[in-house]
Design a protein around this motif. Sequence first.
Motif, short mmCIF file in Angstrom:
data_model
loop_
_atom_site.label_atom_id
_atom_site.label_comp_id
_atom_site.label_asym_id
_atom_site.label_seq_id
_atom_site.Cartn_x
_atom_site.Cartn_y
_atom_site.Cartn_z
N LEU A 85 3.66 0.09 -8.43
CA LEU A 85 2.85 1.30 -8.59
C LEU A 85 1.38 0.95 -8.47
CD1 LEU A 85 3.49 4.29 -8.92
CD2 LEU A 85 3.03 4.05 -11.36
N ASP A 86 0.94 0.87 -7.19
CA ASP A 86 -0.44 0.47 -6.95
C ASP A 86 -1.40 1.59 -7.38
OD1 ASP A 86 -2.35 -1.42 -5.42
OD2 ASP A 86 -2.86 0.61 -4.78
N GLY A 87 -2.48 1.19 -8.06
CA GLY A 87 -3.47 2.17 -8.51
C GLY A 87 -2.99 3.01 -9.68
N ARG A 187 -14.15 8.95 2.61
CA ARG A 187 -12.88 9.31 1.99
C ARG A 187 -12.39 8.08 1.21
NH1 ARG A 187 -14.47 13.42 3.34
NH2 ARG A 187 -13.47 15.19 4.44
N TYR A 188 -12.65 8.02 -0.12
CA TYR A 188 -12.25 6.86 -0.91
C TYR A 188 -11.86 7.32 -2.30
CZ TYR A 188 -12.24 2.06 -2.72
OH TYR A 188 -11.87 0.87 -3.27
N SER A 189 -10.57 7.11 -2.66
CA SER A 189 -10.11 7.58 -3.98
C SER A 189 -9.98 6.42 -4.98
CB SER A 189 -8.75 8.26 -3.84
OG SER A 189 -7.73 7.26 -3.64
N GLY A 190 -10.01 5.18 -4.46
CA GLY A 190 -9.73 4.04 -5.35
C GLY A 190 -8.26 3.68 -5.38
N GLY A 191 -7.46 4.39 -4.59
CA GLY A 191 -6.04 4.04 -4.44
C GLY A 191 -5.79 3.70 -2.98
N MET A 192 -5.42 2.44 -2.71
CA MET A 192 -5.30 2.07 -1.29
C MET A 192 -4.17 2.82 -0.58
SD MET A 192 -3.66 -1.78 -1.28
CE MET A 192 -3.75 -1.99 0.50
N VAL A 193 -3.11 3.18 -1.32
CA VAL A 193 -1.98 3.85 -0.64
C VAL A 193 -2.41 5.23 -0.13
CG1 VAL A 193 0.39 4.68 -0.87
CG2 VAL A 193 -0.28 2.50 -1.91
N SER A 208 -12.08 -0.48 4.18
CA SER A 208 -12.58 -1.85 3.98
C SER A 208 -12.36 -2.29 2.55
CB SER A 208 -14.09 -1.91 4.22
OG SER A 208 -14.45 -1.26 5.41
N TYR A 209 -11.83 -3.50 2.37
CA TYR A 209 -11.95 -4.14 1.07
C TYR A 209 -12.37 -5.58 1.32
CZ TYR A 209 -12.13 -4.12 -3.86
OH TYR A 209 -12.62 -4.13 -5.14
N PRO A 210 -13.68 -5.83 1.48
CA PRO A 210 -14.17 -7.15 1.89
C PRO A 210 -14.13 -8.16 0.75
CG PRO A 210 -16.01 -5.72 1.37
CD PRO A 210 -14.77 -4.86 1.27
N GLY A 218 -11.42 -11.58 -1.72
CA GLY A 218 -11.02 -10.18 -1.83
C GLY A 218 -10.16 -9.92 -3.04
N LYS A 219 -9.79 -8.68 -3.23
CA LYS A 219 -9.02 -8.25 -4.40
C LYS A 219 -7.57 -7.94 -4.03
CE LYS A 219 -8.65 -4.43 -7.72
NZ LYS A 219 -9.22 -3.14 -8.17
N LEU A 220 -7.35 -7.47 -2.81
CA LEU A 220 -6.02 -6.97 -2.45
C LEU A 220 -5.07 -8.12 -2.11
CD1 LEU A 220 -7.07 -3.72 -0.57
CD2 LEU A 220 -6.59 -4.09 -3.00
P1 P6P Z 1 -11.99 -0.91 -6.75
C1 P6P Z 1 -6.11 -0.25 -7.13
O1 P6P Z 1 -6.35 -0.93 -8.36
C2 P6P Z 1 -6.41 -1.23 -6.02
O2 P6P Z 1 -5.59 -2.35 -6.14
C3 P6P Z 1 -6.23 -0.56 -4.67
O3 P6P Z 1 -5.27 0.43 -4.68
C4 P6P Z 1 -7.61 0.01 -4.37
O4 P6P Z 1 -7.90 0.11 -2.99
C5 P6P Z 1 -8.53 -1.00 -5.06
O5 P6P Z 1 -7.79 -1.62 -6.10
C6 P6P Z 1 -9.73 -0.32 -5.64
O6 P6P Z 1 -10.56 -1.34 -6.14
O7 P6P Z 1 -12.71 -2.23 -6.91
O8 P6P Z 1 -12.66 0.01 -5.77
O9 P6P Z 1 -11.68 -0.23 -8.04
#
Ligand code: P6P
Length: 281
Positions: A85-87, A187-193, A208-210, A218-220
């Motif tokens: 359950l991402d995000g 368009r950015y919600s903070g949920g990559m899905v 982008s998630y650099p 990176g984080k992802l």
């Molecule tokens: P930030 C959600 O926690 C997630 O793993 C991805 O779904 C999302 O793209 C990213 O982190 C958001 O990270 O640093 O913008 O909160």
Amino acid sequence: MNEIFDAIKESAIKIKYLIETGDTGKSEQENSTGDTQLKLDIQSDIIIEEIFAKVKSIKAIVSEEQENIVNLHADGEYLIAYDPLDGSSLVDVNLSVGSIFGIYKNEFNAQNIIASVYVVFGPRVEMVITTDDVKMYRLLNGEFKFIQDIKLNEKGKLNAPGSTQNCWAPFHKQLIDDIFNDGYRLRYSGGMVPDLHQILLKGGGLFSYPGTSDRPKGKLRQLFEVFPFALTYEKAGGGAVDGFKRVLEVPTTHIHDTTPCFFGSKEEINRVLKVYSENGK
Ligand code: P6P
């Protein structure tokens, strides 16, 4: 592989109910990348693992919520890496979330990904299956019905610039500013899905998630976030890079490895590669 898609459909229906009724509080645990686990994360993971355990063709699984590989059936032929359950923290503010699955053969690495699936839990529940093409299904009256094939345009209109402000590359912010100056819409919600699903359905753009100053890699996560979507974006006619090369050429040394990532239509991806190759390390 259809038995795996059916297992994911079964888990999605249960996770939909969990999201609507479950406790969104924090658990006492952290996952292997230090994220505080929500009860929803753990419960979604339990649902998926219990369902996958019944599928004889699955040899082993890797979950974002578990430190180690879980071996299931010695004679199985598929390996699955998933983010249950991402995000998940977005549930608390009633935003869309999703599950992500990478299906591998032989080894957990980019070269061996053979399919991917993601499920978006939003106003509607939709599931996108990538094999040689990209097909979207929608949950209607308890069944997933085929809705459409997904193809990206050569050039898009949306820009989802995650974590630009912390990027290690001084030139990265200018790249994102230039894209906005060319008329792309934020368009950015903070949920990559949901963010990546929107770009796919709206014909394209750039997500982008650099690498950042505190997280240069990176984080992802590679196996169960980046590689599954990279396969989807490439099969839909776009691309996915780490700034310098395809993310599906990035080596994996640990099952929880991360990588910088850019997903988009061909034109946007070529723009990222050009700027990074001219300015990057
Ligand atoms: P930030 C959600 O926690 C997630 O793993 C991805 O779904 C999302 O793209 C990213 O982190 C958001 O990270 O640093 O913008 O909160």
